[in-house]
Design a protein around this motif. Structure first.
Motif, PDB file in Angstrom:
ATOM      1  N   LEU A  89      -6.405  -7.450 -12.744  1.00 55.58           N
ATOM      2  CA  LEU A  89      -6.675  -7.725 -11.342  1.00 55.58           C
ATOM      3  C   LEU A  89      -8.136  -8.113 -11.126  1.00 55.58           C
ATOM      4  O   LEU A  89      -8.437  -9.053 -10.388  1.00 55.58           O
ATOM      5  CB  LEU A  89      -6.328  -6.485 -10.511  1.00 55.58           C
ATOM      6  N   ARG A  90      -9.047  -7.412 -11.773  1.00 57.82           N
ATOM      7  CA  ARG A  90     -10.475  -7.705 -11.630  1.00 57.82           C
ATOM      8  C   ARG A  90     -10.826  -9.064 -12.224  1.00 57.82           C
ATOM      9  O   ARG A  90     -11.545  -9.857 -11.601  1.00 57.82           O
ATOM     10  CB  ARG A  90     -11.306  -6.609 -12.319  1.00 57.82           C
ATOM     11  N   CYS A  91     -10.330  -9.327 -13.413  1.00 58.01           N
ATOM     12  CA  CYS A  91     -10.730 -10.545 -14.126  1.00 58.01           C
ATOM     13  C   CYS A  91     -10.041 -11.799 -13.607  1.00 58.01           C
ATOM     14  O   CYS A  91     -10.651 -12.880 -13.613  1.00 58.01           O
ATOM     15  CB  CYS A  91     -10.429 -10.395 -15.612  1.00 58.01           C
ATOM     16  N   LEU A  92      -8.795 -11.682 -13.158  1.00 56.40           N
ATOM     17  CA  LEU A  92      -7.994 -12.862 -12.850  1.00 56.40           C
ATOM     18  C   LEU A  92      -7.504 -12.906 -11.410  1.00 56.40           C
ATOM     19  O   LEU A  92      -6.946 -13.914 -10.982  1.00 56.40           O
ATOM     20  CB  LEU A  92      -6.782 -12.916 -13.793  1.00 56.40           C
ATOM     21  N   GLY A  93      -7.691 -11.837 -10.672  1.00 60.95           N
ATOM     22  CA  GLY A  93      -7.161 -11.748  -9.317  1.00 60.95           C
ATOM     23  C   GLY A  93      -8.087 -12.316  -8.264  1.00 60.95           C
ATOM     24  O   GLY A  93      -9.046 -13.012  -8.553  1.00 60.95           O
ATOM     25  N   GLY A  94      -7.768 -11.983  -7.029  1.00 58.86           N
ATOM     26  CA  GLY A  94      -8.578 -12.373  -5.885  1.00 58.86           C
ATOM     27  C   GLY A  94      -8.668 -11.197  -4.941  1.00 58.86           C
ATOM     28  O   GLY A  94      -7.959 -10.196  -5.088  1.00 58.86           O
ATOM     29  N   ARG A  95      -9.531 -11.322  -3.962  1.00 60.41           N
ATOM     30  CA  ARG A  95      -9.717 -10.203  -3.044  1.00 60.41           C
ATOM     31  C   ARG A  95      -8.441  -9.858  -2.291  1.00 60.41           C
ATOM     32  O   ARG A  95      -8.163  -8.689  -2.033  1.00 60.41           O
ATOM     33  CB  ARG A  95     -10.850 -10.515  -2.062  1.00 60.41           C
ATOM     34  N   GLU A  96      -7.656 -10.884  -1.930  1.00 62.48           N
ATOM     35  CA  GLU A  96      -6.437 -10.584  -1.175  1.00 62.48           C
ATOM     36  C   GLU A  96      -5.399  -9.893  -2.056  1.00 62.48           C
ATOM     37  O   GLU A  96      -4.649  -9.021  -1.582  1.00 62.48           O
ATOM     38  CB  GLU A  96      -5.870 -11.854  -0.518  1.00 62.48           C
ATOM     39  N   LEU A  97      -5.335 -10.229  -3.338  1.00 62.11           N
ATOM     40  CA  LEU A  97      -4.424  -9.527  -4.244  1.00 62.11           C
ATOM     41  C   LEU A  97      -4.865  -8.080  -4.434  1.00 62.11           C
ATOM     42  O   LEU A  97      -4.039  -7.160  -4.420  1.00 62.11           O
ATOM     43  CB  LEU A  97      -4.345 -10.241  -5.597  1.00 62.11           C
ATOM     44  N   ALA A  98      -6.172  -7.878  -4.592  1.00 66.03           N
ATOM     45  CA  ALA A  98      -6.687  -6.516  -4.757  1.00 66.03           C
ATOM     46  C   ALA A  98      -6.464  -5.685  -3.497  1.00 66.03           C
ATOM     47  O   ALA A  98      -6.152  -4.489  -3.573  1.00 66.03           O
ATOM     48  CB  ALA A  98      -8.166  -6.556  -5.117  1.00 66.03           C
ATOM     49  N   ALA A  99      -6.590  -6.325  -2.336  1.00 63.14           N
ATOM     50  CA  ALA A  99      -6.347  -5.600  -1.088  1.00 63.14           C
ATOM     51  C   ALA A  99      -4.885  -5.188  -0.967  1.00 63.14           C
ATOM     52  O   ALA A  99      -4.574  -4.081  -0.496  1.00 63.14           O
ATOM     53  CB  ALA A  99      -6.770  -6.460   0.103  1.00 63.14           C
ATOM     54  N   MET A 100      -3.972  -6.061  -1.392  1.00 63.33           N
ATOM     55  CA  MET A 100      -2.560  -5.685  -1.386  1.00 63.33           C
ATOM     56  C   MET A 100      -2.327  -4.484  -2.301  1.00 63.33           C
ATOM     57  O   MET A 100      -1.560  -3.562  -1.959  1.00 63.33           O
ATOM     58  CB  MET A 100      -1.677  -6.865  -1.799  1.00 63.33           C
ATOM     59  N   VAL A 101      -2.970  -4.470  -3.443  1.00 60.15           N
ATOM     60  CA  VAL A 101      -2.856  -3.332  -4.357  1.00 60.15           C
ATOM     61  C   VAL A 101      -3.344  -2.053  -3.678  1.00 60.15           C
ATOM     62  O   VAL A 101      -2.707  -0.998  -3.760  1.00 60.15           O
ATOM     63  CB  VAL A 101      -3.645  -3.605  -5.653  1.00 60.15           C
ATOM     64  N   GLY A 102      -4.481  -2.139  -2.989  1.00 66.08           N
ATOM     65  CA  GLY A 102      -5.005  -0.965  -2.297  1.00 66.08           C
ATOM     66  C   GLY A 102      -4.063  -0.460  -1.228  1.00 66.08           C
ATOM     67  O   GLY A 102      -3.855   0.757  -1.077  1.00 66.08           O
ATOM     68  N   ALA A 103      -3.465  -1.377  -0.472  1.00 69.85           N
ATOM     69  CA  ALA A 103      -2.543  -0.986   0.594  1.00 69.85           C
ATOM     70  C   ALA A 103      -1.267  -0.365   0.023  1.00 69.85           C
ATOM     71  O   ALA A 103      -0.794   0.676   0.503  1.00 69.85           O
ATOM     72  CB  ALA A 103      -2.208  -2.197   1.459  1.00 69.85           C
ATOM     73  N   ILE A 104      -0.705  -0.991  -0.999  1.00 67.54           N
ATOM     74  CA  ILE A 104       0.520  -0.470  -1.607  1.00 67.54           C
ATOM     75  C   ILE A 104       0.267   0.903  -2.218  1.00 67.54           C
ATOM     76  O   ILE A 104       1.102   1.812  -2.124  1.00 67.54           O
ATOM     77  CB  ILE A 104       1.060  -1.466  -2.653  1.00 67.54           C
ATOM     78  N   ALA A 105      -0.898   1.081  -2.836  1.00 61.94           N
ATOM     79  CA  ALA A 105      -1.245   2.359  -3.440  1.00 61.94           C
ATOM     80  C   ALA A 105      -1.416   3.450  -2.384  1.00 61.94           C
ATOM     81  O   ALA A 105      -0.935   4.580  -2.553  1.00 61.94           O
ATOM     82  CB  ALA A 105      -2.521   2.221  -4.264  1.00 61.94           C
ATOM     83  N   HIS A 106      -2.102   3.121  -1.298  1.00 60.55           N
ATOM     84  CA  HIS A 106      -2.286   4.124  -0.241  1.00 60.55           C
ATOM     85  C   HIS A 106      -0.941   4.508   0.372  1.00 60.55           C
ATOM     86  O   HIS A 106      -0.694   5.684   0.684  1.00 60.55           O
ATOM     87  CB  HIS A 106      -3.238   3.602   0.827  1.00 60.55           C
ATOM     88  N   ALA A 107      -0.060   3.537   0.537  1.00 60.39           N
ATOM     89  CA  ALA A 107       1.279   3.838   1.037  1.00 60.39           C
ATOM     90  C   ALA A 107       1.997   4.803   0.097  1.00 60.39           C
ATOM     91  O   ALA A 107       2.714   5.710   0.543  1.00 60.39           O
ATOM     92  CB  ALA A 107       2.083   2.553   1.198  1.00 60.39           C
ATOM     93  N   ARG A 108       1.815   4.629  -1.199  1.00 62.52           N
ATOM     94  CA  ARG A 108       2.414   5.546  -2.180  1.00 62.52           C
ATOM     95  C   ARG A 108       1.904   6.967  -1.979  1.00 62.52           C
ATOM     96  O   ARG A 108       2.677   7.935  -2.010  1.00 62.52           O
ATOM     97  CB  ARG A 108       2.090   5.052  -3.586  1.00 62.52           C
ATOM     98  N   VAL A 109       0.598   7.099  -1.765  1.00 63.43           N
ATOM     99  CA  VAL A 109      -0.007   8.414  -1.539  1.00 63.43           C
ATOM    100  C   VAL A 109       0.524   9.044  -0.246  1.00 63.43           C
ATOM    101  O   VAL A 109       0.750  10.256  -0.176  1.00 63.43           O
ATOM    102  CB  VAL A 109      -1.545   8.286  -1.506  1.00 63.43           C
ATOM    103  N   LEU A 110       0.743   8.198   0.771  1.00 57.60           N
ATOM    104  CA  LEU A 110       1.213   8.674   2.069  1.00 57.60           C
ATOM    105  C   LEU A 110       2.735   8.758   2.167  1.00 57.60           C
ATOM    106  O   LEU A 110       3.268   9.128   3.211  1.00 57.60           O
ATOM    107  CB  LEU A 110       0.690   7.747   3.174  1.00 57.60           C
ATOM    108  N   ARG A 111       3.422   8.393   1.118  1.00 59.36           N
ATOM    109  CA  ARG A 111       4.897   8.356   1.082  1.00 59.36           C
ATOM    110  C   ARG A 111       5.459   7.441   2.151  1.00 59.36           C
ATOM    111  O   ARG A 111       6.444   7.756   2.815  1.00 59.36           O
ATOM    112  CB  ARG A 111       5.463   9.772   1.195  1.00 59.36           C
ATOM    113  N   ILE A 112       4.834   6.298   2.296  1.00 63.65           N
ATOM    114  CA  ILE A 112       5.333   5.242   3.172  1.00 63.65           C
ATOM    115  C   ILE A 112       6.051   4.208   2.300  1.00 63.65           C
ATOM    116  O   ILE A 112       5.421   3.599   1.431  1.00 63.65           O
ATOM    117  CB  ILE A 112       4.185   4.551   3.949  1.00 63.65           C
ATOM    118  N   PRO A 113       7.337   3.989   2.494  1.00 62.41           N
ATOM    119  CA  PRO A 113       8.043   2.988   1.683  1.00 62.41           C
ATOM    120  C   PRO A 113       7.473   1.581   1.894  1.00 62.41           C
ATOM    121  O   PRO A 113       6.966   1.257   2.980  1.00 62.41           O
ATOM    122  CB  PRO A 113       9.488   3.089   2.188  1.00 62.41           C
TER     123      PRO A 113
END
Length: 338
Positions: free
Chosen positions: A224-248
């Protein structure tokens, strides 16, 4: 609000410590499903979806009341290599269209009752050309992940993430190539509609990206760092936080799924709370979903991005829950069970 992790190690730790699906709620939902006024299995996959959702929400009879849609926008330095049929300034113009309510995602979110917000991520500062080295530094990666993480509403009961960024199908293809191998051509498609010469160039750029960043093949966050973009990384952050919050989560198309694949490679089980909303017309999306073990809810030949396929799939999940939670049981209806 759980604070966004400030390092890859802290990010992994937060996901590793994230709660699992509620086994008791799943058992209760399964029991209810077996009592509803229908033959066993008659609603097919809708039954499985409802039970899956019930587990993540710890509610055996749930409904969706507050779905959230997040669209992230970023610009890519690799666009200078000529990989897109559109110039980078289209990203800014489309963000304005989102904000004015004029894009497809606006209409689909309105139809699904989803709260949509758009997050432009340093559009005046594209990521670096990944054929020359990493697209982002670790600090830039974590800043983008943090932007996605903090955008999640803890009160949401469903999340979809979408993106806008000229050149991001090239970035997604490069991530998939790094994570799953094969040939660069296996993962590279026409994106915004490049011709044969453009596709050949784009495929070479994807190959060059991994050659310039061999460490991307060793870890999801490094890819993600080497080949991604900020919008891809932001999606990762959002999906991960949803996992922590148990949001499907409902995943969108190829770009969203490539970002999610980086997350899955980084932390096993990180996508247990996610389903695939649709099968994109981008040819590598199917193999990517197969690699993740995700079966799409819809297959309508869409390839727009923006979160559009996932937004449409909200209606499918709502329908599954309407049947599961709203139908009468045999006892309630006074119907003799078979």
């Amino acid at each position: 609000m759980i604070q966004a992790p400030d390092s890859p190690a802290a990010f992994r730790a937060a996901l590793t410590a994230a709660p699992s699906s509620d086994v008791a709620a799943i058992a209760e939902a399964q029991a209810r499903n077996g009592q509803l006024t229908k033959p066993p299995g008659a609603l097919g996959r809708l039954e499985d979806l409802a039970i899956w959702y019930a587990g993540w929400r710890s509610n055996p009879r749930p409904t969706i009341a507050s779905p959230q849609a997040l669209v992230f926008a970023g610009n890519h330095g690799v666009v200078a290599r000529g990989v897109s049929a559109f110039p980078a300034e289209v990203t800014v113009q489309m963000v304005a269209n989102f904000e004015a309510g004029g894009a497809a995602i606006n209409q689909l979110c309105k139809s699904a009752g989803a709260d949509l917000s758009v997050h432009a991520l340093e559009l005046d500062r594209p990521t670096a050309d990944f054929t020359q080295g990493p697209a982002m530094s670790e600090a830039e990666l974590m800043a983008a992940i943090g932007a996605g993480w903090t955008a999640v509403n803890p009160d949401a009961d469903l999340l979809i993430t979408g993106e806008m960024g000229i050149g991001n199908t090239t970035s997604a293809a490069a991530i998939a190539f790094a994570l799953y191998g094969g040939a660069a051509s296996d993962w590279t498609g026409r994106g915004t509609g490049v011709d044969d010469a453009g596709l050949a160039l784009k495929t070479q750029v994807v190959a060059d990206g991994l050659a310039a960043n061999p460490s991307a093949a060793t870890d999801g966050l490094e890819a993600l760092r080497c080949l991604g973009g900020r919008e891809l990384a932001a999606m990762v952050g959002a999906i991960a936080h949803a996992r922590v919050l148990r949001i499907p989560v409902i995943l969108d198309g190829f770009i969203c799924t490539a970002a999610a694949a980086a997350l899955a490679k980084a932390v096993p089980g990180a996508l247990d709370h996610a389903v695939a909303g649709h099968l994109s017309a981008e040819h590598a999306h199917g193999p990517l979903l197969t690699a993740l073990g995700k079966e799409p809810l819809l297959a309508l030949g869409m390839r727009l991005g923006e979160g559009s396929g996932a937004a449409l799939a909200i209606q499918v999940l709502k329908g599954a829950l309407a049947c599961h939670s709203g139908m009468a049981t045999f006892a309630e209806a006074g119907v003799a069970a078979g």
